[in-house]
Design a protein around this motif. Structure first.
Motif, PDB file in Angstrom:
ATOM      1  N   THR A  53       0.829  -1.204   0.000  1.00 51.70           N
ATOM      2  CA  THR A  53       0.000   0.000   0.000  1.00 51.70           C
ATOM      3  C   THR A  53       0.867   1.259   0.000  1.00 51.70           C
ATOM      4  OG1 THR A  53      -1.568  -1.264   1.327  1.00 51.70           O
ATOM      5  CG2 THR A  53      -2.000   1.088   1.098  1.00 51.70           C
ATOM      6  N   ALA A  54       1.898   1.240   0.826  1.00 54.01           N
ATOM      7  CA  ALA A  54       2.768   2.422   0.907  1.00 54.01           C
ATOM      8  C   ALA A  54       3.471   2.675  -0.434  1.00 54.01           C
ATOM      9  CB  ALA A  54       3.799   2.242   2.021  1.00 54.01           C
ATOM     10  N   ILE A  55       3.939   1.611  -1.058  1.00 55.49           N
ATOM     11  CA  ILE A  55       4.645   1.787  -2.336  1.00 55.49           C
ATOM     12  C   ILE A  55       3.697   2.336  -3.401  1.00 55.49           C
ATOM     13  CG2 ILE A  55       5.726   0.525  -4.258  1.00 55.49           C
ATOM     14  CD1 ILE A  55       7.146  -1.187  -2.130  1.00 55.49           C
ATOM     15  N   ILE A  56       2.490   1.798  -3.423  1.00 57.79           N
ATOM     16  CA  ILE A  56       1.515   2.292  -4.394  1.00 57.79           C
ATOM     17  C   ILE A  56       1.240   3.777  -4.171  1.00 57.79           C
ATOM     18  CG2 ILE A  56      -0.917   2.139  -5.064  1.00 57.79           C
ATOM     19  CD1 ILE A  56      -0.613  -0.912  -4.468  1.00 57.79           C
ATOM     20  N   CYS A  57       1.254   4.194  -2.910  1.00 58.16           N
ATOM     21  CA  CYS A  57       1.008   5.608  -2.601  1.00 58.16           C
ATOM     22  C   CYS A  57       2.252   6.471  -2.814  1.00 58.16           C
ATOM     23  CB  CYS A  57       0.511   5.767  -1.176  1.00 58.16           C
ATOM     24  SG  CYS A  57      -1.156   5.162  -0.953  1.00 58.16           S
ATOM     25  N   GLY A  58       3.305   5.895  -3.335  1.00 57.37           N
ATOM     26  CA  GLY A  58       4.484   6.700  -3.654  1.00 57.37           C
ATOM     27  C   GLY A  58       5.456   6.870  -2.505  1.00 57.37           C
ATOM     28  N   GLU A  59       5.244   6.132  -1.427  1.00 59.42           N
ATOM     29  CA  GLU A  59       6.098   6.309  -0.248  1.00 59.42           C
ATOM     30  C   GLU A  59       7.392   5.507  -0.354  1.00 59.42           C
ATOM     31  OE1 GLU A  59       5.360   8.341   2.119  1.00 59.42           O
ATOM     32  OE2 GLU A  59       3.219   8.712   1.785  1.00 59.42           O
ATOM     33  N   ASN A  60       8.385   5.943   0.412  1.00 57.51           N
ATOM     34  CA  ASN A  60       9.600   5.167   0.618  1.00 57.51           C
ATOM     35  C   ASN A  60       9.462   4.438   1.949  1.00 57.51           C
ATOM     36  OD1 ASN A  60      11.088   6.173  -1.717  1.00 57.51           O
ATOM     37  ND2 ASN A  60      11.005   8.136  -0.630  1.00 57.51           N
ATOM     38  N   LEU A  61      10.160   3.310   2.065  1.00 51.29           N
ATOM     39  CA  LEU A  61      10.002   2.469   3.263  1.00 51.29           C
ATOM     40  C   LEU A  61      11.288   2.375   4.059  1.00 51.29           C
ATOM     41  CD1 LEU A  61       8.172  -0.656   1.756  1.00 51.29           C
ATOM     42  CD2 LEU A  61       7.173   1.072   3.276  1.00 51.29           C
ATOM     43  N   LEU A  62      11.125   2.347   5.365  1.00 53.16           N
ATOM     44  CA  LEU A  62      12.253   2.034   6.245  1.00 53.16           C
ATOM     45  C   LEU A  62      11.882   0.769   7.018  1.00 53.16           C
ATOM     46  CD1 LEU A  62      14.908   2.627   7.793  1.00 53.16           C
ATOM     47  CD2 LEU A  62      13.615   4.215   9.233  1.00 53.16           C
ATOM     48  N   LEU A  63      12.640  -0.300   6.799  1.00 50.90           N
ATOM     49  CA  LEU A  63      12.380  -1.564   7.487  1.00 50.90           C
ATOM     50  C   LEU A  63      13.316  -1.651   8.689  1.00 50.90           C
ATOM     51  CD1 LEU A  63      12.354  -3.954   4.360  1.00 50.90           C
ATOM     52  CD2 LEU A  63      10.470  -2.568   5.275  1.00 50.90           C
ATOM     53  N   VAL A  64      12.721  -1.690   9.866  1.00 44.60           N
ATOM     54  CA  VAL A  64      13.521  -1.718  11.088  1.00 44.60           C
ATOM     55  C   VAL A  64      13.302  -3.044  11.792  1.00 44.60           C
ATOM     56  CG1 VAL A  64      13.992  -0.540  13.265  1.00 44.60           C
ATOM     57  CG2 VAL A  64      13.055   0.739  11.341  1.00 44.60           C
ATOM     58  N   GLY A  65      14.360  -3.721  12.183  1.00 41.41           N
ATOM     59  CA  GLY A  65      14.163  -4.976  12.895  1.00 41.41           C
ATOM     60  C   GLY A  65      15.463  -5.638  13.261  1.00 41.41           C
ATOM     61  N   PRO A  66      15.378  -6.658  14.109  1.00 41.24           N
ATOM     62  CA  PRO A  66      16.586  -7.360  14.537  1.00 41.24           C
ATOM     63  C   PRO A  66      17.231  -8.143  13.401  1.00 41.24           C
ATOM     64  CG  PRO A  66      14.618  -8.451  15.400  1.00 41.24           C
ATOM     65  CD  PRO A  66      14.158  -7.204  14.716  1.00 41.24           C
ATOM     66  N   LYS A  67      18.412  -8.672  13.653  1.00 38.46           N
ATOM     67  CA  LYS A  67      19.129  -9.423  12.618  1.00 38.46           C
ATOM     68  C   LYS A  67      18.289 -10.612  12.148  1.00 38.46           C
ATOM     69  CE  LYS A  67      21.483 -12.863  15.401  1.00 38.46           C
ATOM     70  NZ  LYS A  67      21.245 -12.488  16.793  1.00 38.46           N
ATOM     71  N   ALA A  68      18.446 -10.934  10.900  1.00 37.92           N
ATOM     72  CA  ALA A  68      17.744 -12.061  10.286  1.00 37.92           C
ATOM     73  C   ALA A  68      16.229 -12.005  10.472  1.00 37.92           C
ATOM     74  CB  ALA A  68      18.300 -13.394  10.795  1.00 37.92           C
ATOM     75  N   SER A  69      15.669 -10.795  10.406  1.00 39.72           N
ATOM     76  CA  SER A  69      14.209 -10.700  10.443  1.00 39.72           C
ATOM     77  C   SER A  69      13.665 -10.585   9.022  1.00 39.72           C
ATOM     78  CB  SER A  69      13.760  -9.521  11.319  1.00 39.72           C
ATOM     79  OG  SER A  69      14.393  -8.330  10.932  1.00 39.72           O
ATOM     80  N   GLY A  70      14.515 -10.787   8.037  1.00 42.52           N
ATOM     81  CA  GLY A  70      14.041 -10.842   6.654  1.00 42.52           C
ATOM     82  C   GLY A  70      13.975  -9.499   5.945  1.00 42.52           C
ATOM     83  N   LYS A  71      14.686  -8.502   6.441  1.00 39.60           N
ATOM     84  CA  LYS A  71      14.593  -7.166   5.832  1.00 39.60           C
ATOM     85  C   LYS A  71      15.058  -7.173   4.371  1.00 39.60           C
ATOM     86  CE  LYS A  71      17.139  -5.373   9.170  1.00 39.60           C
ATOM     87  NZ  LYS A  71      17.267  -6.537  10.088  1.00 39.60           N
ATOM     88  N   ASN A  72      16.224  -7.752   4.132  1.00 41.41           N
ATOM     89  CA  ASN A  72      16.711  -7.759   2.745  1.00 41.41           C
ATOM     90  C   ASN A  72      15.921  -8.709   1.866  1.00 41.41           C
ATOM     91  OD1 ASN A  72      19.278  -6.878   4.413  1.00 41.41           O
ATOM     92  ND2 ASN A  72      19.402  -6.053   2.357  1.00 41.41           N
ATOM     93  N   VAL A  73      15.520  -9.833   2.435  1.00 40.78           N
ATOM     94  CA  VAL A  73      14.684 -10.763   1.669  1.00 40.78           C
ATOM     95  C   VAL A  73      13.392 -10.059   1.258  1.00 40.78           C
ATOM     96  CG1 VAL A  73      13.243 -12.832   1.929  1.00 40.78           C
ATOM     97  CG2 VAL A  73      15.636 -12.890   2.613  1.00 40.78           C
ATOM     98  N   PHE A  74      12.821  -9.312   2.183  1.00 39.15           N
ATOM     99  CA  PHE A  74      11.567  -8.625   1.885  1.00 39.15           C
ATOM    100  C   PHE A  74      11.772  -7.526   0.838  1.00 39.15           C
ATOM    101  CE2 PHE A  74       7.998  -5.703   3.360  1.00 39.15           C
ATOM    102  CZ  PHE A  74       7.039  -6.393   2.662  1.00 39.15           C
ATOM    103  N   ALA A  75      12.838  -6.764   0.970  1.00 38.56           N
ATOM    104  CA  ALA A  75      13.105  -5.693  -0.007  1.00 38.56           C
ATOM    105  C   ALA A  75      13.229  -6.295  -1.406  1.00 38.56           C
ATOM    106  CB  ALA A  75      14.370  -4.928   0.381  1.00 38.56           C
ATOM    107  N   GLU A  76      13.910  -7.426  -1.482  1.00 34.16           N
ATOM    108  CA  GLU A  76      14.087  -8.097  -2.770  1.00 34.16           C
ATOM    109  C   GLU A  76      12.756  -8.642  -3.290  1.00 34.16           C
ATOM    110  OE1 GLU A  76      17.952 -10.445  -2.983  1.00 34.16           O
ATOM    111  OE2 GLU A  76      16.480 -11.853  -3.778  1.00 34.16           O
ATOM    112  N   ASN A  77      11.968  -9.202  -2.384  1.00 37.35           N
ATOM    113  CA  ASN A  77      10.639  -9.706  -2.760  1.00 37.35           C
ATOM    114  C   ASN A  77       9.761  -8.578  -3.305  1.00 37.35           C
ATOM    115  OD1 ASN A  77       9.399 -12.570  -0.931  1.00 37.35           O
ATOM    116  ND2 ASN A  77      11.495 -12.183  -1.534  1.00 37.35           N
ATOM    117  N   LEU A  78       9.839  -7.409  -2.659  1.00 37.49           N
ATOM    118  CA  LEU A  78       9.014  -6.278  -3.122  1.00 37.49           C
ATOM    119  C   LEU A  78       9.433  -5.860  -4.522  1.00 37.49           C
ATOM    120  CD1 LEU A  78       8.844  -4.060   0.089  1.00 37.49           C
ATOM    121  CD2 LEU A  78       6.891  -5.067  -1.118  1.00 37.49           C
ATOM    122  N   SER A  79      10.727  -5.809  -4.716  1.00 35.03           N
ATOM    123  CA  SER A  79      11.239  -5.407  -6.014  1.00 35.03           C
ATOM    124  C   SER A  79      10.803  -6.402  -7.088  1.00 35.03           C
ATOM    125  CB  SER A  79      12.755  -5.323  -5.854  1.00 35.03           C
ATOM    126  OG  SER A  79      13.365  -4.998  -7.006  1.00 35.03           O
ATOM    127  N   ALA A  80      10.823  -7.682  -6.739  1.00 39.57           N
ATOM    128  CA  ALA A  80      10.377  -8.714  -7.683  1.00 39.57           C
ATOM    129  C   ALA A  80       8.873  -8.595  -7.931  1.00 39.57           C
ATOM    130  CB  ALA A  80      10.714 -10.100  -7.148  1.00 39.57           C
TER     131      ALA A  80
END
Ligand SMILES: Nc1ncnc2c1ncn2[C@@H]1O[C@H](COP(=O)(O)OP(=O)(O)OP(=O)(O)O)[C@@H](O)[C@H]1O
Ligand SMILES: [Mg+2]
Length: 304
Positions: A53-80
């Motif tokens: 929803t945020a991306i569709i609305c033109g927003e940028n995202l900041l993913l905050v979380g502990p190590k190995a919480s999937g931040k990079n996996v998620f960023a890559e998934n979104l891009s895909a």
């Protein structure tokens, strides 16, 4: 990727919006190779819905979380999912204008700007992953303010003012608590929609294990999930630190077990040895042995 979103029960309305985005913003064939094919799926329906929803609305995202919480996996998934070329940009103490936007170089006797990754990403309408953004010095990334807010522009002293392509989005990641991490300046945080990345749920971890290890027997899918949750609980109760609560390490250990290494040795490498405190290591080993018997054979864990 869209099939995966359906499987995760993401609303058809959001999926339709993603499709619209993909059809509307064409990708330059020169950078098609940058559209990722993710190795892992990200599991977490709520997080997906918030981010889409945020991306569709033109927003940028900041993913905050502990190590190995999937931040990079998620960023890559979104891009895909959005079918966008991806730029991975790692931030560190020496990150500055020239490493992000570009610097002067000589070419055929003339001074030209060698484009940095933010410049390329913006000019080609990609998704830019600003990885570990809080590792950089706040003052050296102040130049990102105009890139990330309504101005959507890169203003290069002595060169030009380049508007971002409409489809450009930035997804920053940050970890807290690590040595060396800094607080992000409020003005910078203000330019993002912030997602607090949860630790994976038991249900989703089971899905992840089944996907990653299709040959794992059901009772071990449960035991490894239980093990991760036990470690997490111990850490929440301050009985152990967060060092061994490492999903990345757990998955790697299981790969080693699948290859024939004894379970206790593989888990030592992936989990126990992440701590350097003998007392803590003993507690961690006890937690492991309650779930995974010390002399368990590979054939008890995997069906083939
Ligand atoms: N919700 C989740 N769904 C799928 N995989 C997950 C999830 N959470 C963690 N993982 C797994 O954890 C591992 C680490 O993921 P990733 O590298 O994206 O973490 P990170 O948050 O960027 O970590 P770090 O802060 O250490 O860089 C991957 O194997 C990933 O599949
Ligand atoms: Mg990461």
């Amino acid at each position: 990727m869209l099939d995966f979103l359906r499987q995760e029960k993401i609303s058809e309305k959001l999926i339709a919006e993603i499709k619209h985005y993909r059809n509307f913003y064409k990708v330059n064939p020169d950078v098609e190779y940058r559209i990722p094919t993710p190795k892992y799926n990200y599991y977490g329906k709520e997080i997906w819905e918030e981010a889409i929803t945020a991306i569709i609305c033109g927003e940028n995202l900041l993913l905050v979380g502990p190590k190995a919480s999937g931040k990079n996996v998620f960023a890559e998934n979104l891009s895909a999912a959005f079918g966008r070329p991806l730029w991975d940009i790692s931030f560190h103490v020496n990150t500055d204008f020239s490493s992000l936007i570009g610097e002067d170089t000589f070419k055929n006797g003339q001074v030209v700007l060698r484009h940095g990754p933010i410049y390329e990403c913006a000019a080609l309408g990609g998704f830019g992953v600003l990885d570990e953004i809080n590792m950089a010095r706040n003052e050296s990334i102040a130049l990102l303010h105009a890139v990330l807010d309504f101005r959507r522009v890169i203003d290069i002293p002595g060169y030009d003012r380049i508007p971002l392509k409409d489809s450009t989005r930035f997804i920053a990641t940050m970890n807290y608590g690590y040595a060396g991490t800094r607080e992000l300046n409020e003005a910078l945080v203000s330019r993002f929609m912030v997602i607090d990345m949860p630790t994976i749920s038991s249900e989703n971890l089971m899905k992840l294990l089944r996907q990653e290890f299709p040959n794992m027997k059901d009772n071990y899918v449960e035991q490894f999930t239980g093990l991760f949750k036990d470690l997490q609980k111990k850490s929440e109760n301050s009985e152990i630190s967060t060092k061994s609560v490492d999903l990345r390490g757990l998955l790697s250990s299981i790969h080693l077990i699948d290859r024939g290494l004894k379970a206790s040795r593989a888990l030592e490498m992936g989990i126990v040895n992440k701590s350097f405190d003998n007392f803590e290591r003993e507690i961690i080993e006890d937690v492991i042995h309650l779930r995974i018997p010390e002399n368990v054979e590979r054939s008890e864990i995997f069906s083939n």
